[in-house]
Design an enzyme around this catalytic site. Structure first.
Site, short mmCIF file in Angstrom:
data_model
loop_
_atom_site.label_atom_id
_atom_site.label_comp_id
_atom_site.label_asym_id
_atom_site.label_seq_id
_atom_site.Cartn_x
_atom_site.Cartn_y
_atom_site.Cartn_z
N SER A 154 113.00 7.22 -67.91
CA SER A 154 113.03 6.06 -67.01
C SER A 154 113.22 4.77 -67.79
O SER A 154 113.94 3.86 -67.36
CB SER A 154 111.74 6.00 -66.18
OG SER A 154 110.59 5.89 -67.01
N TYR A 155 112.60 4.69 -68.95
CA TYR A 155 112.75 3.53 -69.82
C TYR A 155 114.20 3.39 -70.27
O TYR A 155 114.79 2.30 -70.21
CB TYR A 155 111.82 3.71 -71.03
CG TYR A 155 111.82 2.58 -72.04
CD1 TYR A 155 111.30 1.34 -71.71
CD2 TYR A 155 112.31 2.78 -73.33
CE1 TYR A 155 111.27 0.31 -72.66
CE2 TYR A 155 112.29 1.77 -74.27
CZ TYR A 155 111.77 0.54 -73.93
OH TYR A 155 111.74 -0.47 -74.87
N ALA A 156 114.79 4.50 -70.70
CA ALA A 156 116.18 4.50 -71.15
C ALA A 156 117.11 4.12 -70.01
O ALA A 156 118.08 3.37 -70.21
CB ALA A 156 116.56 5.87 -71.71
#
Length: 252
Positions: A154-156
């Site tokens: 999700s961060y990526a």
């Protein structure tokens, strides 16, 4: 006289970690600052430290994932200083370490709202003022997206969305004299220090993978490249991604 004398720089997440390091670098160059975040006490503590460099600092409690709060933060910045020269989208929250198959929608939304939407809201709201100053935008992405780090889906996704949006903005806003760039840092922060104490062996292995043999410093390494990208020296640089990772972010 510093490079940023009389400039106004808005930094999201400016009360701690990378954001505070960036704020310190700009304060030392004479910039007046608007620092946003979700914890008022932390912002006020940062304000006291930063104003010791002889600049004015406006702390604004705002969650970047909430459109109305972003609008209010930008309005306060302009009411106080009359302009915005530089926008730095640094703040981000995510469920780090959760594998893609285990992610919930709520965890994915957390990263997208605090990162991608926040950058979008701040860019859109600051655009009229950046046009007036022929200013700069510096957005933060990550090696998690560039290199597909496990446990960072999700961060990526949020960070790569920010990179794509930044390139479009560089194209659309270039005719107005606004340059837009992206920084992907590898930095020693409070949370990394805790991780080092909990996993010393993994930390040592990680250090071995960094050619320069250390993590970056929030002020001296990341803050300084931000000062450069916001300065006249970088006026012809736009749409670029800078991996500031001690040589571990090598790309074609």
């Amino acid at each position: 006289m510093g490079k940023m004398e009389n400039k106004v720089v808005l930094i999201t997440g400016g009360g701690k970690g990378i954001g505070f390091g960036i704020a310190t670098a700009f304060a030392k160059e004479g910039a007046n600052l608007v620092i946003t975040g979700r914890t008022v006490s932390r912002l006020e503590d940062a304000q006291k430290t930063l104003e010791a460099y002889g600049v004015s600092v406006l702390p604004v409690a705002a969650d970047g994932g909430h459109e109305d709060e972003v609008k209010a933060a930008v309005r306060q910045a302009v009411d106080r200083f009359g302009k915005i020269d530089v926008l730095i989208n640094n703040a981000q929250v995510s469920a780090s370490g959760v594998m893609l198959a285990d992610h919930t929608k709520e965890q994915f939304d957390l990263a997208i709202n605090s990162g991608l939407y926040a950058a979008f809201f701040y860019m859109r709201e600051c655009f009229p003022y950046l046009k007036e100053t022929k200013g700069s935008v510096i957005n933060f992405a990550s090696g998690a997206g560039l290199f597909g780090k496990p446990g960072q889906s999700s961060y990526a996704a949020a960070k790569e969305g920010i990179r794509g949006m930044s390139r479009v903005a560089a194209t659309e806003w270039g005719p107005f004299g606004i340059n837009v760039n992206v920084v992907c840092p590898l930095v020693y922060t409070e949370s990394l220090d805790q991780w080092r104490r909990e996993y010393p062996e993994v930390y040592e292995q990680t250090i071995k993978g960094i050619p320069l043999g250390r993590f970056g410093d929030p002020e001296k390494d990341i803050g300084r490249i931000c000062v450069f990208l916001a300065s006249e020296d970088a006026a012809y640089i736009s749409g670029e991604t800078f991996t500031v990772q001690g040589g571990s972010g090598l790309r074609p």
